[in-house]
Motif scaffolding. Structure first.
Motif, PDB file in Angstrom:
ATOM      1  N   ASP A  45       1.327 -11.038   5.809  1.00 16.68           N
ATOM      2  CA  ASP A  45       2.538 -11.459   4.827  1.00 16.68           C
ATOM      3  C   ASP A  45       2.748 -10.080   3.900  1.00 16.68           C
ATOM      4  N   ILE A  46       1.836  -9.302   3.465  1.00 16.51           N
ATOM      5  CA  ILE A  46       1.846  -8.356   2.447  1.00 16.51           C
ATOM      6  C   ILE A  46       2.449  -7.299   3.046  1.00 16.51           C
ATOM      7  N   VAL A  47       2.197  -7.066   4.357  1.00 21.20           N
ATOM      8  CA  VAL A  47       2.597  -5.886   4.953  1.00 21.20           C
ATOM      9  C   VAL A  47       4.247  -6.018   4.893  1.00 21.20           C
ATOM     10  N   GLU A  48       4.504  -7.112   5.493  1.00 19.75           N
ATOM     11  CA  GLU A  48       6.075  -7.543   5.189  1.00 19.75           C
ATOM     12  C   GLU A  48       6.826  -7.421   3.980  1.00 19.75           C
ATOM     13  N   ALA A  49       6.193  -8.048   3.091  1.00 16.46           N
ATOM     14  CA  ALA A  49       6.693  -7.977   1.528  1.00 16.46           C
ATOM     15  C   ALA A  49       7.121  -6.627   0.831  1.00 16.46           C
ATOM     16  N   ILE A  50       5.802  -5.881   1.113  1.00 20.28           N
ATOM     17  CA  ILE A  50       5.829  -4.765   0.424  1.00 20.28           C
ATOM     18  C   ILE A  50       6.179  -3.362   1.320  1.00 20.28           C
ATOM     19  N   GLY A  51       6.100  -3.425   2.565  1.00 20.75           N
ATOM     20  CA  GLY A  51       6.429  -2.401   3.395  1.00 20.75           C
ATOM     21  C   GLY A  51       5.484  -1.296   3.616  1.00 20.75           C
ATOM     22  N   CYS A  52       4.256  -1.685   3.294  1.00 14.80           N
ATOM     23  CA  CYS A  52       2.960  -0.636   3.415  1.00 14.80           C
ATOM     24  C   CYS A  52       2.249  -0.771   4.789  1.00 14.80           C
ATOM     25  N   SER A  53       1.777   0.072   5.292  1.00 16.12           N
ATOM     26  CA  SER A  53       0.946  -0.097   6.443  1.00 16.12           C
ATOM     27  C   SER A  53      -0.158  -0.969   6.220  1.00 16.12           C
ATOM     28  N   ARG A  54      -0.372  -1.634   7.575  1.00 11.81           N
ATOM     29  CA  ARG A  54      -1.646  -2.458   7.878  1.00 11.81           C
ATOM     30  C   ARG A  54      -3.010  -1.913   7.228  1.00 11.81           C
ATOM     31  N   SER A  55      -3.464  -0.739   7.605  1.00 13.03           N
ATOM     32  CA  SER A  55      -4.381  -0.193   7.225  1.00 13.03           C
ATOM     33  C   SER A  55      -4.348   0.235   5.717  1.00 13.03           C
ATOM     34  N   ASN A  56      -3.572   0.426   4.944  1.00  8.90           N
ATOM     35  CA  ASN A  56      -3.364   0.645   3.540  1.00  8.90           C
ATOM     36  C   ASN A  56      -3.595  -0.624   2.907  1.00  8.90           C
ATOM     37  N   THR A  57      -2.912  -1.799   3.375  1.00  6.73           N
ATOM     38  CA  THR A  57      -3.077  -3.213   3.001  1.00  6.73           C
ATOM     39  C   THR A  57      -4.414  -3.604   3.130  1.00  6.73           C
ATOM     40  N   SER A  58      -5.424  -3.165   3.952  1.00  9.16           N
ATOM     41  CA  SER A  58      -6.447  -3.718   4.232  1.00  9.16           C
ATOM     42  C   SER A  58      -7.455  -2.926   3.290  1.00  9.16           C
ATOM     43  N   MET A  59      -7.209  -1.803   3.199  1.00 11.05           N
ATOM     44  CA  MET A  59      -8.012  -0.874   2.107  1.00 11.05           C
ATOM     45  C   MET A  59      -7.920  -1.559   0.717  1.00 11.05           C
ATOM     46  N   ALA A  60      -6.559  -1.969   0.387  1.00  7.72           N
ATOM     47  CA  ALA A  60      -6.344  -2.278  -1.081  1.00  7.72           C
ATOM     48  C   ALA A  60      -6.629  -3.503  -1.166  1.00  7.72           C
ATOM     49  N   LEU A  61      -6.634  -4.451  -0.170  1.00 10.20           N
ATOM     50  CA  LEU A  61      -7.497  -5.451  -0.407  1.00 10.20           C
ATOM     51  C   LEU A  61      -9.016  -5.633  -0.657  1.00 10.20           C
ATOM     52  N   LYS A  62      -9.604  -4.708   0.108  1.00  9.69           N
ATOM     53  CA  LYS A  62     -11.143  -4.466  -0.213  1.00  9.69           C
ATOM     54  C   LYS A  62     -11.355  -3.966  -1.602  1.00  9.69           C
ATOM     55  N   GLU A  63     -10.520  -3.161  -2.134  1.00  9.09           N
ATOM     56  CA  GLU A  63     -10.853  -2.488  -3.374  1.00  9.09           C
ATOM     57  C   GLU A  63     -10.507  -3.648  -4.295  1.00  9.09           C
ATOM     58  N   LEU A  64      -9.501  -4.696  -4.255  1.00 11.62           N
ATOM     59  CA  LEU A  64      -9.274  -5.783  -5.080  1.00 11.62           C
ATOM     60  C   LEU A  64     -10.285  -6.652  -4.926  1.00 11.62           C
ATOM     61  N   GLN A  65     -11.047  -6.884  -3.903  1.00 12.46           N
ATOM     62  CA  GLN A  65     -12.124  -7.572  -3.752  1.00 12.46           C
ATOM     63  C   GLN A  65     -13.299  -7.159  -4.481  1.00 12.46           C
ATOM     64  N   ALA A  66     -13.513  -5.705  -4.367  1.00 12.73           N
ATOM     65  CA  ALA A  66     -14.785  -5.100  -4.926  1.00 12.73           C
ATOM     66  C   ALA A  66     -14.475  -5.114  -6.681  1.00 12.73           C
ATOM     67  N   TRP A  67     -13.200  -5.274  -6.884  1.00 14.71           N
ATOM     68  CA  TRP A  67     -13.005  -5.550  -8.508  1.00 14.71           C
ATOM     69  C   TRP A  67     -13.233  -6.947  -8.824  1.00 14.71           C
ATOM     70  N   ARG A  68     -13.226  -7.829  -7.963  1.00 13.27           N
ATOM     71  CA  ARG A  68     -13.343  -9.268  -8.275  1.00 13.27           C
ATOM     72  C   ARG A  68     -11.925  -9.814  -8.822  1.00 13.27           C
ATOM     73  N   LEU A  69     -10.896  -9.144  -8.254  1.00 12.02           N
ATOM     74  CA  LEU A  69      -9.636  -9.680  -8.660  1.00 12.02           C
ATOM     75  C   LEU A  69      -8.774 -10.335  -7.661  1.00 12.02           C
TER      76      LEU A  69
END
Length: 189
Positions: A45-69
Protein backbone atom coordinates in the motif's frame (compact mmCIF):
# COMPACT_ATOMS: atom_id res chain seq x y z
CA UNK A 1 1.96 9.88 -5.89
CA UNK A 2 -1.49 8.41 -5.87
CA UNK A 3 -2.97 10.41 -3.00
CA UNK A 4 -5.71 13.01 -2.53
CA UNK A 5 -4.26 16.57 -2.82
CA UNK A 6 -4.48 17.42 0.90
CA UNK A 7 -2.81 14.16 1.93
CA UNK A 8 -0.21 14.48 -0.82
CA UNK A 9 0.70 17.98 0.36
CA UNK A 10 1.14 16.75 3.94
CA UNK A 11 3.20 13.72 2.89
CA UNK A 12 5.46 15.78 0.60
CA UNK A 13 6.01 18.39 3.31
CA UNK A 14 7.02 15.75 5.88
CA UNK A 15 9.39 14.28 3.33
CA UNK A 16 11.06 17.64 2.82
CA UNK A 17 11.18 18.35 6.55
CA UNK A 18 12.75 14.95 7.18
CA UNK A 19 16.19 16.21 6.19
CA UNK A 20 15.92 19.00 8.77
CA UNK A 21 14.97 16.46 11.43
CA UNK A 22 17.78 14.03 10.65
CA UNK A 23 15.76 11.44 8.72
CA UNK A 24 15.57 10.79 5.02
CA UNK A 25 12.76 11.91 2.76
CA UNK A 26 11.17 8.47 2.40
CA UNK A 27 11.01 7.92 6.17
CA UNK A 28 9.29 11.30 6.58
CA UNK A 29 6.82 10.60 3.79
CA UNK A 30 5.94 7.13 5.07
CA UNK A 31 5.42 8.41 8.59
CA UNK A 32 3.15 11.19 7.35
CA UNK A 33 1.18 8.75 5.22
CA UNK A 34 0.70 6.34 8.12
CA UNK A 35 -0.21 9.21 10.46
CA UNK A 36 -3.10 10.44 8.29
CA UNK A 37 -4.23 7.04 7.07
CA UNK A 38 -7.63 5.98 8.47
CA UNK A 39 -6.47 2.34 8.49
CA UNK A 40 -3.21 0.41 8.89
CA UNK A 41 -1.22 0.04 5.66
CA UNK A 42 1.04 -2.73 4.42
CA UNK A 43 4.28 -2.18 2.51
CA UNK A 44 2.58 -2.67 -0.87
CA UNK A 45 0.00 0.00 0.00
CA UNK A 46 2.81 2.39 0.94
CA UNK A 47 4.82 1.69 -2.24
CA UNK A 48 1.73 2.33 -4.35
CA UNK A 49 0.75 5.52 -2.49
CA UNK A 50 4.18 7.15 -2.38
CA UNK A 51 5.88 5.63 -5.39
CA UNK A 52 9.09 4.59 -3.64
CA UNK A 53 10.84 1.26 -3.99
CA UNK A 54 9.91 -1.76 -1.90
CA UNK A 55 13.42 -1.90 -0.38
CA UNK A 56 13.28 1.80 0.62
CA UNK A 57 9.88 1.21 2.15
CA UNK A 58 11.12 -1.79 4.11
CA UNK A 59 14.17 0.08 5.42
CA UNK A 60 12.07 3.13 6.34
CA UNK A 61 9.56 1.00 8.23
CA UNK A 62 12.38 -0.67 10.17
CA UNK A 63 13.76 2.75 11.09
CA UNK A 64 10.34 3.95 12.23
CA UNK A 65 9.93 0.79 14.31
CA UNK A 66 13.35 1.37 15.90
CA UNK A 67 12.16 4.86 16.86
CA UNK A 68 8.96 3.27 18.28
CA UNK A 69 6.88 5.59 16.06
CA UNK A 70 4.90 2.92 14.21
CA UNK A 71 2.97 -0.10 15.39
CA UNK A 72 3.17 -3.44 13.60
CA UNK A 73 0.03 -5.51 13.42
CA UNK A 74 -1.44 -8.44 11.56
CA UNK A 75 -4.96 -8.57 10.20
CA UNK A 76 -7.03 -11.77 10.45
CA UNK A 77 -6.64 -13.93 7.34
CA UNK A 78 -3.77 -11.84 5.93
CA UNK A 79 -0.11 -12.83 6.28
CA UNK A 80 1.19 -9.35 5.46
CA UNK A 81 2.42 -6.93 8.10
CA UNK A 82 0.41 -3.75 8.56
CA UNK A 83 1.65 -0.51 10.08
CA UNK A 84 0.01 2.41 11.81
CA UNK A 85 1.00 5.22 14.13
CA UNK A 86 -0.23 5.58 17.70
CA UNK A 87 -3.56 7.39 17.86
CA UNK A 88 -2.53 9.75 20.67
CA UNK A 89 -0.49 12.66 19.32
CA UNK A 90 0.87 13.32 22.84
CA UNK A 91 2.17 9.75 23.05
CA UNK A 92 3.89 10.29 19.69
CA UNK A 93 5.44 13.53 20.94
CA UNK A 94 6.70 11.89 24.14
CA UNK A 95 8.11 8.88 22.27
CA UNK A 96 9.88 11.10 19.76
CA UNK A 97 11.35 13.25 22.53
CA UNK A 98 12.49 10.17 24.48
CA UNK A 99 14.15 8.65 21.43
CA UNK A 100 15.92 11.90 20.54
CA UNK A 101 17.13 12.18 24.13
CA UNK A 102 18.45 8.61 24.05
CA UNK A 103 20.16 9.05 20.66
CA UNK A 104 21.42 12.63 20.91
CA UNK A 105 21.36 14.05 24.43
CA UNK A 106 22.65 11.06 26.42
CA UNK A 107 25.78 10.57 24.26
CA UNK A 108 26.52 14.29 24.58
CA UNK A 109 26.13 14.17 28.36
CA UNK A 110 28.42 11.14 28.51
CA UNK A 111 31.08 12.94 26.44
CA UNK A 112 30.81 16.08 28.57
CA UNK A 113 30.99 14.07 31.83
CA UNK A 114 34.24 12.53 30.61
CA UNK A 115 35.65 15.90 29.54
CA UNK A 116 34.81 17.47 32.90
CA UNK A 117 36.66 14.68 34.71
CA UNK A 118 39.84 15.21 32.65
CA UNK A 119 42.71 17.13 34.16
CA UNK A 120 43.31 20.24 32.05
CA UNK A 121 46.94 20.77 30.98
CA UNK A 122 46.76 24.48 30.15
CA UNK A 123 44.81 27.64 30.81
CA UNK A 124 43.12 27.21 27.43
CA UNK A 125 41.93 23.74 28.42
CA UNK A 126 40.72 25.02 31.83
CA UNK A 127 38.66 27.64 30.01
CA UNK A 128 37.28 25.02 27.57
CA UNK A 129 36.50 22.66 30.45
CA UNK A 130 34.67 25.41 32.35
CA UNK A 131 32.53 26.12 29.28
CA UNK A 132 31.85 22.39 28.84
CA UNK A 133 30.78 22.20 32.50
CA UNK A 134 28.30 25.05 31.93
CA UNK A 135 26.91 23.22 28.91
CA UNK A 136 26.71 19.96 30.88
CA UNK A 137 24.82 21.65 33.71
CA UNK A 138 22.34 23.23 31.30
CA UNK A 139 21.70 19.98 29.42
CA UNK A 140 21.39 18.08 32.71
CA UNK A 141 18.86 20.64 34.00
CA UNK A 142 16.82 20.44 30.79
CA UNK A 143 16.98 16.64 30.91
CA UNK A 144 15.62 16.58 34.48
CA UNK A 145 12.93 19.09 33.51
CA UNK A 146 11.95 16.97 30.53
CA UNK A 147 11.69 13.89 32.76
CA UNK A 148 9.26 15.81 34.98
CA UNK A 149 7.28 16.97 31.93
CA UNK A 150 7.26 13.47 30.42
CA UNK A 151 5.70 12.04 33.58
CA UNK A 152 2.84 14.57 33.62
CA UNK A 153 -0.57 13.50 32.45
CA UNK A 154 -1.64 15.05 29.16
CA UNK A 155 -4.26 17.35 30.69
CA UNK A 156 -1.73 18.89 33.10
CA UNK A 157 0.85 19.19 30.34
CA UNK A 158 -1.63 20.99 28.09
CA UNK A 159 -2.55 23.41 30.88
CA UNK A 160 1.13 24.10 31.55
CA UNK A 161 1.85 24.75 27.88
CA UNK A 162 -1.15 27.05 27.56
CA UNK A 163 0.14 29.10 30.49
CA UNK A 164 3.20 30.07 28.47
CA UNK A 165 4.81 33.26 29.79
CA UNK A 166 2.24 33.45 32.59
CA UNK A 167 4.40 30.89 34.42
CA UNK A 168 6.93 33.67 34.91
CA UNK A 169 4.31 35.76 36.71
CA UNK A 170 3.48 32.84 39.00
CA UNK A 171 7.17 32.35 39.80
CA UNK A 172 7.65 36.07 40.47
CA UNK A 173 4.59 36.05 42.73
CA UNK A 174 5.93 33.03 44.68
CA UNK A 175 9.31 34.69 45.00
CA UNK A 176 7.72 37.90 46.33
CA UNK A 177 5.58 35.89 48.70
CA UNK A 178 8.69 34.05 49.88
CA UNK A 179 10.45 37.33 50.68
CA UNK A 180 7.44 38.52 52.64
CA UNK A 181 7.24 35.32 54.67
CA UNK A 182 11.00 34.96 55.09
CA UNK A 183 11.24 31.94 52.79
CA UNK A 184 13.27 31.74 49.60
CA UNK A 185 10.20 31.49 47.33
CA UNK A 186 11.39 28.31 45.67
CA UNK A 187 14.81 29.62 44.69
CA UNK A 188 17.44 26.95 44.20
CA UNK A 189 20.69 27.31 46.05
Amino acid sequence: MNLPPLTQSFVLHFGEMGSHWGINRTVGQIYALLYVSPKPLNADDIVEAIGCSRSNTSMALKELQAWRLVKLQHLPGDRREYFSTPDDVWAIFKTLAEERQKREVEPTLTMLRGAILERPSSEEERHAQARMKEMYQLIELVTKWFADIRDMDVETLQRLMKLGAQVQKVLQFTQSLGRLTGRDGGKEE
